[in-house]
Scaffold this active site. Structure first.
Site, PDB file in Angstrom:
ATOM      1  CB  CYS A   1       5.913   1.800   7.091  1.00 53.41           C
ATOM      2  SG  CYS A   1       5.288   3.353   6.154  1.00 53.41           S
ATOM      3  CG  LEU A   2       6.805   1.122   0.726  1.00 57.34           C
ATOM      4  CD1 LEU A   2       6.279   1.553  -0.433  1.00 57.34           C
ATOM      5  CD2 LEU A   2       8.133   0.070   0.542  1.00 57.34           C
TER       6      LEU A   2
ATOM      7  CG  HIS B   1       0.300   0.672   7.463  1.00 59.12           C
ATOM      8  ND1 HIS B   1       1.371   0.114   8.548  1.00 59.12           N
ATOM      9  CD2 HIS B   1       0.575   1.610   6.565  1.00 59.12           C
ATOM     10  CE1 HIS B   1       2.436   0.846   7.791  1.00 59.12           C
ATOM     11  NE2 HIS B   1       1.978   1.591   6.881  1.00 59.12           N
ATOM     12  CD  GLU B   2      -0.693   2.096   2.982  1.00 60.48           C
ATOM     13  OE1 GLU B   2      -0.434   3.219   2.818  1.00 60.48           O
ATOM     14  OE2 GLU B   2       0.058   1.106   3.339  1.00 60.48           O
TER      15      GLU B   2
ATOM     16  CG  HIS C   1       0.668   6.541   5.765  1.00 62.19           C
ATOM     17  ND1 HIS C   1       1.967   6.831   6.176  1.00 62.19           N
ATOM     18  CD2 HIS C   1       0.882   5.196   5.539  1.00 62.19           C
ATOM     19  CE1 HIS C   1       2.811   5.868   6.164  1.00 62.19           C
ATOM     20  NE2 HIS C   1       2.164   4.797   5.642  1.00 62.19           N
TER      21      HIS C   1
ATOM     22  CD  GLN D   1       3.564   5.853   2.698  1.00 60.73           C
ATOM     23  OE1 GLN D   1       2.598   5.068   2.162  1.00 60.73           O
ATOM     24  NE2 GLN D   1       4.796   4.989   3.068  1.00 60.73           N
TER      25      GLN D   1
ATOM     26  N   GLY E   1       1.038  -1.268  -0.019  1.00 62.59           N
ATOM     27  CA  GLY E   1       0.014  -0.142   0.057  1.00 62.59           C
ATOM     28  C   GLY E   1       0.805   1.369  -0.061  1.00 62.59           C
TER      29      GLY E   1
HETATM   30 NI    NI Z   1       3.112   3.050   5.433  1.00 61.93          NI
END
Ligand code: NI
Length: 178
Positions: A100-101, A142-143, A146, A52, A47
């Site tokens: 997480c990226l 999670h997404e 953000h 991000q 995701g």
């Molecule tokens: Ni993330």
């Protein structure tokens, strides 16, 4: 479309609340989501949220292919969600490992609601409403976090369960980055 650079934890934009999208469909939105998809695919993410890649708008994408090697991890439908709203169904929570990226190389054990209802819009402005549980519900929570400036380490209850993926899982781990 292009692969964009991903912001890392510590960047103020990742701690800020993102703004609602007010106009869609639009060419700019389509291009942005195309870049998000390219970026997520290039980094093997499950995701990605617009902040991000430096865009403070309430847009997330996610999707995980079911993998026959890991039948315990259910697939998650490829989804673009604009202006998402998430609500818990019941109070049940479960802990699960997340990455997480924007927090590369790390993993943490994070509590999430087991069942949720989420809604939002696709790129054309068509409403989406779904119920989800387990891993699907985890990815969405999670997404969408953000978009409110919350990275998963802020959700960890016991920081002993936060560390380097290579140390925690020296033999690899089934779930991909997200
Ligand atoms: Ni993330």
């Amino acid at each position: 479309m292009a692969i964009r650079s991903v912001r890392y934890m510590g960047d103020p934009l990742l701690s800020a609340r993102a703004q609602e999208v007010s106009h869609f469909p639009s060419a700019a939105l389509t291009e942005l989501v195309g870049d998000m998809k390219d970026t997520m695919a290039a980094l093997n993410g499950a995701g990605l949220a617009a902040p991000q890649i430096g865009v403070p708008l309430r847009i997330v994408i996610f999707g995980v292919q079911a993998n026959p090697r890991y039948p315990e991890v259910a697939g998650v439908p490829d989804t673009v969600l604009v202006n998402p709203v998430v609500e818990a169904i019941g109070d049940d929570e479960e802990e699960g490992w997340e990455g997480c990226l924007s927090v590369p190389g790390m993993r943490g054990l994070v509590p999430r609601y087991q069942r949720i209802r989420y809604r939002g819009f696709d790129l054309e402005g068509t409403p989406i409403m779904r119920e989800a549980e387990g891993f699907h519900a985890r990815v969405v929570q999670h997404e969408c976090d953000h978009l409110d400036g919350i990275l998963y380490p802020l959700r960890i209850r016991d920081l002993r369960f936060f560390g380097y993926e290579s140390v925690l899982f020296p033999e690899g781990m089934e779930a991909s980055d997200r």
